[in-house]
Design an enzyme around this catalytic site. Structure first.
Site, PDB file in Angstrom:
ATOM      1  NE  ARG A 168      -4.043  -2.030  -0.062  1.00 17.24           N
ATOM      2  CZ  ARG A 168      -3.744  -3.638  -0.112  1.00 17.24           C
ATOM      3  NH1 ARG A 168      -2.854  -3.968  -0.938  1.00 17.24           N
ATOM      4  NH2 ARG A 168      -5.195  -3.984  -0.159  1.00 17.24           N
ATOM      5  CB  SER A 242      -8.775  -1.379   4.194  1.00 15.31           C
ATOM      6  OG  SER A 242      -9.252  -3.445   3.345  1.00 15.31           O
ATOM      7  CD  GLU A 339      -6.136   0.645   2.141  1.00 18.33           C
ATOM      8  OE1 GLU A 339      -6.097  -0.698   2.166  1.00 18.33           O
ATOM      9  OE2 GLU A 339      -7.188   0.741   0.478  1.00 18.33           O
TER      10      GLU A 339
END
Ligand code: FAD
Ligand code: EPU
Length: 351
Positions: A168, A242, A339
């Protein structure tokens, strides 16, 4: 529109983020052809002020308005640059929808992207956080990224090593105001071993009668079924997937924590000295799954997904995220990191 872009003053971004929270930008440019970016930068608002590059808004939380210009690349062509039989080089404009591209690749006999089926958003956003799912990351297939560099005012091509992909993570994510990704070049193979080890994938293949030697389209179908069963659909309830990254800890710390908390899932991480923990498990263990504060809530289907039950503002969703992270830190000593990109507020690491 003849100039390759359209402009809207005082633009509402409510329909441009999958949390569906209200927010505005001083001006919003929809760029139809990437060559027009240079012309846009003749405007002071674009060349000097803060600039937000927006895809489909599926990984962004507006905790406030954007105090400047926003820009979305809308070009969406897919071009085969060369095809050498075993693999092909394919260039995709940033505005193409990611899942449309995955389906295009499978339909043209390429393999590799099947595990990344159904991830929302644009191709241009894929390198930003190096999207990943079910044991595969987009960065494995990205050869280079074409981007406008606001620092030098010129187009650049970054090869895979220069993109600095991680879990990520990428150079683009680390410098959000510098790069405008205009196109991504992929190397797509025609043969590759499927990655089926992620929990639930083989079972889902069995369920659709594709055990043994599945085809790429069947692997994609299994992934879509898993995702649809687990994750709330943003068309039904606002969310950004998420909300937190899975925390990465030194292997020894992760194992010590798992010993103290039996059942805590510990996963391998790219770096052999570290392990990934399940943020969803930590949040559920703190009792947050399915709870809400007004219209901001934690999904009852997946503890890692924050949802907008209707009229929550971005600031209210952020306040909930902070409470969740504070509880996880108090109980486990693990600091969760968001995130999605948070606009209009700062994330403070719990301590
Ligand atoms: P946006 O949300 O519009 O933008 C995200 C970030 O990228 C922002 O910082 C923005 O400034 C920047 N950005 C966007 N386009 C550009 C560009 N052209 N140039 C420069 N910067 C740009 N992600 C995963 O990795 N794996 C998953 O499995 C996954 N599942 C999801 C499931 C759901 C239901 C949802 C809602 C989201 C999920 N996500 C997942 C997150 C999201 O899909 C990805 O991060 C996606 O790449 C975001 O694309 P976007 O076009 O919506 O980007
Ligand atoms: N779990 C819980 N409670 C829940 C849900 C999950 O305890 O409510 C535990 C279970 O033990 C499960 C484990 O968490 O085995 C992992 O769950 P899941 O397979 O759903 O994956 P995840 O770690 O929660 C990550 C990505 C997803 C990606 C999936 C599949 C991150 C932050 N999230 O989720 O990506 O789709 O794996 O690869 O890495 C996103 O980035 O937006 C996203 C959805």
């Amino acid at each position: 529109m003849s100039q390759g872009y359209s402009l809207l003053d005082e633009a509402s971004l409510e329909g441009r983020n999958t949390f569906r929270v209200p927010a505005r930008a001083s001006v919003l440019a929809d760029v139809i052809c990437a060559e027009a970016i240079g012309d846009l930068f003749a405007y002071d608002l674009f060349s000097n002020g803060p600039l937000l590059v927006l895809g489909e808004g599926s990984n962004i939380l507006f905790a406030g308005d954007w105090p400047g210009a926003a820009l979305a690349i809308r070009a969406h062509a897919i071009t085969v640059l060369h095809d050498e039989g075993e693999a092909a080089r394919v260039r995709v404009d940033a505005g193409a929808n990611w899942n449309d591209f995955v389906r295009w690749s499978l339909g043209h006999g390429f393999v590799g992207l099947e595990n990344l089926s159904l991830i929302p958003g644009t191709v241009g956003a894929a390198p930003i956080q190096n999207i990943g799912a079910y044991g595969v990351e987009a960065g494995e297939f990205i050869q280079s990224v074409e981007a406008f560099d606001r620092q030098t005012g010129s187009m650049q091509r970054l090869d895979r090593a220069e993109c600095g992909f991680g879990y990520r993570d990428s150079v683009f994510r680390r410098m959000p105001e510098r790069w405008i990704v205009t196109a991504v070049e992929f190397e797509l193979p025609r043969r590759r071993e499927f990655r089926l080890d992620y929990a639930g994938v083989r079972e889902e293949l069995d369920r659709i009668g594709a055990e043994g030697t599945p085809r790429a389209a069947q692997v994609a179908e299994a992934i879509c079924r898993l995702r649809t069963a687990k994750l709330p659909d943003p068309m039904v309830i606002g969310n950004a997937g998420s909300f937190f990254k899975n925390p990465v800890l030194a292997a020894a710390d992760a194992h010590a924590l798992a010993q103290r908390h039996p059942g805590l899932p510990v996963f391998a991480s790219v770096d052999a000295g570290t392990r990934k923990l399940s943020a969803a498990w930590l949040i559920e263990a703190c009792g947050w799954k399915g709870r809400r504060q007004g219209d901001a809530g934690v999904s009852d289907r997946h503890a890692l997904v924050l949802v907008n039950h209707g009229r929550a503002s971005g600031a209210q969703i952020l306040a909930l995220a902070r409470r969740v992270a504070a509880d996880v830190f108090a109980r486990f000593g693990v600091a969760l990191e968001p995130e999605p990109r948070i606009v209009g507020a700062r994330w403070e690491t719990p301590q």
